[in-house]
Enzyme design. Structure first.
Site, PDB file in Angstrom:
ATOM      1  N   CYS A 165       0.805  -1.142  -0.101  1.00 43.09           N
ATOM      2  CA  CYS A 165      -0.206   0.117   0.019  1.00 43.09           C
ATOM      3  C   CYS A 165       0.836   1.202  -0.083  1.00 43.09           C
ATOM      4  O   CYS A 165       1.493   1.569   1.123  1.00 43.09           O
ATOM      5  CB  CYS A 165      -0.712   0.112   1.351  1.00 43.09           C
ATOM      6  N   CYS A 185       0.368   3.912   2.691  1.00 44.50           N
ATOM      7  CA  CYS A 185       0.971   3.610   4.150  1.00 44.50           C
ATOM      8  C   CYS A 185       2.379   3.821   4.038  1.00 44.50           C
ATOM      9  O   CYS A 185       2.866   4.070   5.272  1.00 44.50           O
ATOM     10  CB  CYS A 185       0.664   1.912   4.260  1.00 44.50           C
TER      11      CYS A 185
END
Lengths: 461, 116
Positions: B36, B39
């Site tokens: 991700c 993230c």
């Protein structure tokens, strides 16, 4: 220090602040909730979000779902369980949602670089305010322009025991225990809406009314609302006022008739006072800087650009003298004010033909004038009123009343039968009324209505 | 640091009564990189603000699972914790949370940690 300081973080204040910040200005918003006598308080967002429209509509919905459950058996749904309502579950869910709104506003203001202070603001000299937070810490701030958006709080009765033993709408929506047998004092839309959903949730509700229902609203519609509530279990005590609330064991209310010596006494679990709301303008230092308020009601008179008698101080929302106390009105006024101040716009807020809805068990939507007001303005002989009872299709199967839902329009004969008042009493009145408000803004006439084909089968048709 | 819904709930229950902040991110590979990308951006921002958490707080760093698990609309994080995206930084048990790009902003993260 700032281009704009707004006192009050409710519907009007927040809308104004975000618009001004979007136009590149340095903005500060102060929001502070003085706790109720019972200690209730809440977060950023103002009355609508915390103790008004939002929780009200959700509790109204909870009550409507109760009614729907009753109807459902007629539509073939079969279940053994007896359906009961859990107040605490409902309040927790609603407060959770409100909490996400409070947080959302915090993030929104931060992202738009609006400075937010959870402090009580008051003027101490021209262009300067003192801000006091919960812990008593004081800071001072100056701005070129100020907007007052402090809103209102419920009024108490001024009788012994009212603040000690009674609650208001400020407390109701976060009440940690079920109100139980309740007396609602007042006949405002707040009183009737609350009495309505409390009864819809299965509680024993009585409404004590001093004189008429829904002062300022069309009285034919007001009486129909009351009648419907009565046939659905809400008790009304008319022409009485409470004189004392005490707690010898349970909560006891003593009331006197307005027409004679008759006295009424009864015990309740909860007494909800909803007799009106007062503007929060008395303790923010307005006299220090010379802003005039209407001494009778504490509201602020403004010109059509929301400017007070002091040129650098403006006001929006419920505190305005002679204007509608509605969230969308405050939001619109706030946005347009910011655009006029900083965006070179000259558009003013249009307060004419603002649609509204009262979310009593049978909802009442309206746009334009009450019949009494129209008669006053145009004269009875110059008006034509078209009206109709109607039976929502969805009510037929469960066998609900067929003589209750009602709609009327008031037309001005001397202006092409222009619709000057629209009133509807029935389910989803708010959804129905919104579209007609736009039509009225376009100059709706009886002829145009006749030429508009209906959508079948609906109440709106 | 925990991985998966069950471990997260067990850890949160263990610290019941204390303020709990949680950062949910996608799994990391052998080289320590998350699938991700948001993230990856958010984690250092959040970690830099941890010192602003109130005393007695607990910070749980939770790896939610792989990309396929996350995309499933019925995974436990979506269903039970109502997460809508990763990264999500939240104050457990309250409606206060920051989602995706909101986690990139140090002042928003600080606001979440210091707000009462």
């Amino acid at each position: 220090d700032y281009d704009l300081i707004i006192i009050g973080g409710g519907s009007g204040g927040l809308a104004c602040s975000k618009e001004a910040a979007a136009l590149g200005k340095k903005v500060m918003v102060l929001d502070y909730v003085v706790p109720t006598p019972l200690g209730t308080s809440w977060g950023l967002g103002g009355t609508c979000v915390n103790v008004g429209c939002i929780p009200k509509k959700l509790m109204h919905q909870a009550a409507l779902l109760g009614q729907a459950l009753q109807d459902s058996r007629k539509y073939g749904w079969q279940y053994e369980e007896q359906v009961k309502h859990n107040w605490e579950v409902m309040v927790e869910a609603i407060q959770n949602y409100i909490g996400s709104l409070n947080w959302g506003y915090r993030v929104s203001l931060r992202e738009k670089s609006v400075t937010y202070l959870n402090s009580y603001g008051e003027f101490i000299e021209p262009h300067k305010i003192k801000a006091t937070n919960r812990k008593g810490q004081v800071t001072y701030h100056t701005a070129e322009t100020f907007v007052l958006a402090t809103g209102e709080r419920p009024r108490y009765m001024g009788i012994p025991g009212d603040k000690e033993y009674c609650i208001t709408s400020d407390d109701l929506f976060s009440l940690p225990y079920c109100p139980g047998k309740t007396l609602v004092v007042g006949a405002s839309y707040v009183a009737l809406e609350c009495a309505g959903f409390l009864a819809g949730l299965g509680l024993d509700v009585t409404v004590m009314v001093r004189s008429i229902l829904l002062r300022g609203f069309d009285q034919e519609m007001a009486e129909k609302i009351g009648a419907h509530m009565e046939t659905h279990g809400v008790k009304f005590i008319r022409k009485f006022v409470p004189v004392q609330a005490s707690m010898p064991g349970r909560l006891k209310v003593t009331a006197k008739s307005t027409e004679g010596p008759e006295v009424f006494e009864e015990e309740y679990n909860t007494v909800l006072i909803a007799i009106g709301r007062d503007a929060c303008t008395r303790n923010i230092g307005l006299d220090t800087i010379g802003v005039k308020i209407n001494e009778k009601n504490g509201k602020v008179p403004v010109n059509d650009e929301e400017q007070t008698n002091v040129p650098y101080v403006y006001a929006i929302g419920d505190i305005l003298d002679g204007k509608l106390e509605l969230t969308p009105v405050a939001i619109q006024a706030g946005k347009l004010l910011a655009r006029r101040l900083y965006g070179g716009s000259s558009t003013k807020c249009d307060y004419i033909n603002v649609p509204t809805t009262v979310f009593t068990p049978l909802e009442y939507g309206s746009c334009g004038m009450a019949e009494e007001r129209a008669i006053e303005e145009y004269g009875k002989q110059n008006l034509e009123v078209y009206h109709s009872l109607f039976w929502p299709l969805e009510w037929t199967v469960p066998g609900r009343d067929n003589n209750t839902c009602y709609a009327k329009i008031i037309c001005n004969k001397h202006d092409n039968n222009r619709v000057v008042g629209f009133h509807v009493l029935g389910p989803n009145a708010g959804e129905v009324t919104q579209g007609f408000a736009a039509a009225i803004k376009c100059g709706l006439t009886k002829e145009l209505l006749d030429e508009t084909i209906g959508i079948h089968p609906t109440c709106a048709e | 640091q925990v991985r998966g819904y069950l471990e997260f709930m067990q850890t949160a229950q263990r610290y019941h009564g204390r303020p709990i902040f949680a950062l949910f991110c996608g799994d990391k590979d052998a080289e320590g990189r998350s699938w991700c990308p948001d993230c990856v951006t958010a984690e250092p921002v959040v970690r830099k603000e941890l010192h602003n958490m109130p005393d007695d707080s607990v910070f749980i760093y939770c790896l939610v699972g792989d990309r396929t698990y996350w995309k499933d609309p019925n995974n436990e994080f979506r269903k039970n914790l109502k997460l809508t995206g990763v990264p999500t930084l939240l104050k457990y048990g309250t409606p206060q949370k920051l989602v995706e790009e909101e986690c990139f902003k140090a002042d928003l993260v600080r606001m979440l940690f210091t707000e009462d």
